[in-house]
Enzyme design. Structure first.
Site, PDB file in Angstrom:
ATOM      1  N   LYS A  80       0.852  -1.192   0.000  1.00 13.73           N
ATOM      2  CA  LYS A  80       0.000   0.000   0.000  1.00 13.73           C
ATOM      3  C   LYS A  80       0.883   1.234   0.000  1.00 13.73           C
ATOM      4  CE  LYS A  80      -4.423   1.044   0.258  1.00 13.73           C
ATOM      5  NZ  LYS A  80      -5.517   0.318  -0.393  1.00 13.73           N
ATOM      6  N   GLY A 182     -23.550   4.250  -3.556  1.00 16.16           N
ATOM      7  CA  GLY A 182     -22.532   4.780  -4.459  1.00 16.16           C
ATOM      8  C   GLY A 182     -22.286   3.815  -5.608  1.00 16.16           C
ATOM      9  N   ALA A 185     -22.523  -0.207  -4.697  1.00 17.58           N
ATOM     10  CA  ALA A 185     -23.917  -0.573  -4.376  1.00 17.58           C
ATOM     11  C   ALA A 185     -24.789  -0.542  -5.622  1.00 17.58           C
ATOM     12  CB  ALA A 185     -24.463   0.375  -3.312  1.00 17.58           C
TER      13      ALA A 185
HETATM   14  P1  NAD Z   1     -18.718   5.572  -3.289  1.00 18.81           P
HETATM   15  O1  NAD Z   1     -18.053   6.755  -2.694  1.00 18.81           O
HETATM   16  O2  NAD Z   1     -19.105   5.578  -4.729  1.00 18.81           O
HETATM   17  O3  NAD Z   1     -20.030   5.191  -2.461  1.00 18.81           O
HETATM   18  C1  NAD Z   1     -20.131   5.300  -1.072  1.00 18.81           C
HETATM   19  C2  NAD Z   1     -21.503   5.907  -0.778  1.00 18.81           C
HETATM   20  O4  NAD Z   1     -21.722   5.845   0.637  1.00 18.81           O
HETATM   21  C3  NAD Z   1     -21.611   7.379  -1.172  1.00 18.81           C
HETATM   22  O5  NAD Z   1     -22.726   7.580  -1.989  1.00 18.81           O
HETATM   23  C4  NAD Z   1     -21.761   8.101   0.179  1.00 18.81           C
HETATM   24  O6  NAD Z   1     -22.587   9.250   0.099  1.00 18.81           O
HETATM   25  C5  NAD Z   1     -22.398   7.024   1.028  1.00 18.81           C
HETATM   26  N1  NAD Z   1     -22.255   7.230   2.468  1.00 18.81           N
HETATM   27  C6  NAD Z   1     -21.195   7.770   3.135  1.00 18.81           C
HETATM   28  N2  NAD Z   1     -21.468   7.804   4.457  1.00 18.81           N
HETATM   29  C7  NAD Z   1     -22.706   7.259   4.617  1.00 18.81           C
HETATM   30  C8  NAD Z   1     -23.515   6.999   5.754  1.00 18.81           C
HETATM   31  N3  NAD Z   1     -23.137   7.333   6.975  1.00 18.81           N
HETATM   32  N4  NAD Z   1     -24.738   6.427   5.545  1.00 18.81           N
HETATM   33  C9  NAD Z   1     -25.135   6.111   4.308  1.00 18.81           C
HETATM   34  N5  NAD Z   1     -24.409   6.330   3.190  1.00 18.81           N
HETATM   35  C10 NAD Z   1     -23.203   6.896   3.353  1.00 18.81           C
HETATM   36  O7  NAD Z   1     -17.718   4.350  -2.970  1.00 18.81           O
HETATM   37  P2  NAD Z   1     -17.727   2.901  -3.625  1.00 18.81           P
HETATM   38  O8  NAD Z   1     -16.630   2.824  -4.610  1.00 18.81           O
HETATM   39  O9  NAD Z   1     -19.102   2.508  -3.985  1.00 18.81           O
HETATM   40  O10 NAD Z   1     -17.239   2.038  -2.368  1.00 18.81           O
HETATM   41  C11 NAD Z   1     -18.140   1.671  -1.352  1.00 18.81           C
HETATM   42  C12 NAD Z   1     -17.394   0.902  -0.276  1.00 18.81           C
HETATM   43  O11 NAD Z   1     -16.798  -0.259  -0.822  1.00 18.81           O
HETATM   44  C13 NAD Z   1     -16.247   1.689   0.387  1.00 18.81           C
HETATM   45  O12 NAD Z   1     -16.184   1.314   1.737  1.00 18.81           O
HETATM   46  C14 NAD Z   1     -15.012   1.193  -0.344  1.00 18.81           C
HETATM   47  O13 NAD Z   1     -13.856   1.296   0.462  1.00 18.81           O
HETATM   48  C15 NAD Z   1     -15.390  -0.255  -0.573  1.00 18.81           C
HETATM   49  N6  NAD Z   1     -14.700  -0.873  -1.702  1.00 18.81           N
HETATM   50  C16 NAD Z   1     -14.832  -0.350  -2.948  1.00 18.81           C
HETATM   51  C17 NAD Z   1     -14.186  -0.950  -4.021  1.00 18.81           C
HETATM   52  C18 NAD Z   1     -14.316  -0.417  -5.424  1.00 18.81           C
HETATM   53  O14 NAD Z   1     -13.929  -1.117  -6.354  1.00 18.81           O
HETATM   54  N7  NAD Z   1     -14.867   0.764  -5.628  1.00 18.81           N
HETATM   55  C19 NAD Z   1     -13.404  -2.108  -3.826  1.00 18.81           C
HETATM   56  C20 NAD Z   1     -13.294  -2.629  -2.529  1.00 18.81           C
HETATM   57  C21 NAD Z   1     -13.952  -1.996  -1.479  1.00 18.81           C
END
Ligand code: NAD
Length: 356
Positions: A80, A182, A185
Site C-alpha cells: 500500500k 454509491g 452498491a
Molecule cells: P462511493 O463513494 O461511490 O459510495 C459510497 C456511498 O456511501 C456514497 O454515496 C456516500 O454518500 C455514502 N455514504 C457515506 N457515508 C454514509 C452513511 N453514513 N450512511 C449512508 N451512506 C453513506 O464508494 P464505492 O466505490 O461505492 O465504495 C463503497 C465501499 O466499498 C467503500 O467502503 C469502499 O472502500 C469499498 N470498496 C470499494 C471498491 C471499489 O472497487 N470501488 C473495492 C473494494 C472496497
C-alpha cells in the site's frame, strides 16, 4: 511496540519513506508480503494528521491486501502507498509523478493502483514515470472502473451466503437493505434487480437517493437502515458498522456488502456467528476490484479473465463457510485461515538447486 518490532510481528517486509521537496511529496510505501507475487495495493492520498498515523495506515492496509490477494487466489502480495496530502487541494501532476518515480525505484516489488483520493487519471501520471502501475482508465488500455467487478463479486458472495442461510442461492423475493448507494452498491443493485430482489437503500447524498428513486427503489433515512425488516444487510459505505450498537437492530439472516472493515472488532463477528447470521467477510466479497486490476498486469486487460475470476468468489465463499463449520470458527476467521494456508503452502515450496 517499536516500529521494527511491530513489522516483524505482523510479517511486514519493507517500509519505504519518501520525500521530494520540489513537489512537496511526502509518502510511505509499505510492502507486507511478496510470497505470492509482487505487492499490489492502491495509493491513498489523505491529509493524515501525523507521519505516525500515515505509517500505521500503510502497514495496516498493506497487510490487509496480502490477505485479500491470497484469498482471491491471485499471484500477488500485499502493499500500500499513502501520500500525506489533501487530494482536493494539494494533489498536483508533479506530486503524483514524483511518487511514480519512487514506485519505479522498487523495481516491481510494488505495483500501485487507485484508492481513496487517487483516480485513474492520477495513475496515468504515475505511468509516465513507471510501468509498475495498474488500474489505468480503459481509454489508456487499462482495466478502468473497479467498482463494476467489485459489485459483481459482492453479488456472487451474497448468493453463497444465501445458500447457507436458506438452502438456495436465489435472491428472488428477498429484501436487501443497502447502506450507501454509491458506485459499488449501484452495480450490486443491478444484479439483484435482475433477480427480482426487493431493495431498500439509504445514503447521505441526495443525488444518490434521487438515483435510487429513479430506479424504483425504496429509500429510508440513514439512521433507519439497520432496523429495516430485511433478509440481507449490505454495508457499502463505511467501516465499523457491525458493532454492539447496530447488531441488536439487525433483522437479517445475512450480512454481505462491499465496504471494507465492516466488523468493528473480531468480537462482532463472534456475535453474528452466535446469532446465526451468515457473514460474508468483506475482503472476500469485495476482492473483485483487485481481481480486475490484476487482469491488466503484464498483458492487455482481459475482461473475460477478470469476470471469470470474480465469479469464482462464489466458490471461495463456499470454502470459507466449509472452514468455518469444520473448525467451528467465525467466517471472518475462516477467511484469514484460507489466506494464511495458501501463504504457508507457497512459502513451503522446496527450493531446488538450479545452475545459473
Ligand atoms: P462511493 O463513494 O461511490 O459510495 C459510497 C456511498 O456511501 C456514497 O454515496 C456516500 O454518500 C455514502 N455514504 C457515506 N457515508 C454514509 C452513511 N453514513 N450512511 C449512508 N451512506 C453513506 O464508494 P464505492 O466505490 O461505492 O465504495 C463503497 C465501499 O466499498 C467503500 O467502503 C469502499 O472502500 C469499498 N470498496 C470499494 C471498491 C471499489 O472497487 N470501488 C473495492 C473494494 C472496497
Amino acid at each position: 511496540m517499536e516500529l521494527l518490532e511491530q513489522m516483524g510481528a505482523e510479517g511486514h517486509e519493507q517500509l519505504v519513506v519518501v520525500s521530494d521537496a520540489g513537489s512537496g511529496l511526502k509518502a510511505i510505501i509499505a510492502i507486507h508480503d511478496t510470497t505470492l507475487g509482487p505487492a499490489c495495493g492502491g495509493t491513498r492520498i489523505w491529509p493524515y494528521e501525523s507521519e505516525q498515523e500515515a505509517i500505521m495506515d500503510a502497514l495496516r492496509l498493506s497487510r490487509a491486501m496480502t490477505y485479500k490477494a491470497a484469498a482471491a487466489d491471485l499471484p500477488l502480495g500485499g502493499g500500500k502507498g499513502v501520500i500525506i496530502a489533501d487530494s482536493h487541494t494539494e494533489k498536483t501532476e508533479a506530486l503524483v509523478r514524483a511518487y511514480g518515480r519512487f514506485v519505479d525505484t522498487l523495481g516491481g516489488r510494488y505495483l500501485t493502483t487507485t484508492d481513496v483520493g487517487s483516480t485513474g487519471r492520477d495513475m496515468e501520471y504515475v505511468k509516465q514515470e513507471t510501468d509498475y502501475v495498474v488500474g489505468l482508465p480503459t481509454t489508456s488500455g487499462g482495466s478502468g472502473d473497479t467498482s463494476i467487478m467489485t459489485g459483481l463479486g459482492v453479488y456472487m458472495g451474497m448468493k453463497t451466503c444465501a445458500k447457507e442461510a436458506w438452502g438456495q442461492e436465489s435472491l428472488t423475493g428477498k429484501t436487501v437493505a443497502m447502506q450507501g448507494f454509491g458506485k459499488v452498491a449501484t452495480h450490486i443493485a443491478h444484479h439483484l434487480m435482475k433477480e427480482d430482489a426487493r431493495l431498500v437503500v439509504t445514503d447521505v447524498f441526495d443525488e444518490a437517493l434521487d438515483r435510487a428513486r429513479d430506479m424504483g427503489l425504496t429509500v429510508v433515512k440513514p439512521e433507519d437502515i439497520y432496523g429495516v425488516d430485511c433478509d440481507v444487510f449490505t454495508p457499502c459505505a463505511l467501516g465499523g458498522v457491525i458493532n454492539p450498537d447496530t447488531i441488536p437492530q439487525l433483522k437479517c439472516k445475512v450480512v454481505a456488502g462491499g465496504a471494507n472493515n465492516q466488523l468493528l472488532t473480531d468480537g462482532d463477528g463472534e456475535t453474528l456467528h452466535r446469532l446465526g447470521i451468515v457473514y460474508g467477510p468483506d475482503y472476500i466479497l469485495n476482492s473483485g476490484g483487485i481481481i480486475n486490476a490484476e487482469a491488466e498486469i503484464g498483458r492487455v486487460y482481459n475482461l473475460d479473465r477478470a469476470r471469470e475470476k470474480t465469479e469464482r468468489i462464489y466458490e471461495i465463499m463456499e470454502r470459507v463457510i466449509a472452514i468455518s463449520k469444520s473448525e467451528e470458527i467465525t467466517t471472518a476467521k475462516a477467511a484469514d485461515r484460507l489466506a494464511e494456508d495458501r501463504l504457508k503452502a507457497v512459502q513451503g515450496i522446496r527450493r531446488v538447486y538450479r545452475a545459473n
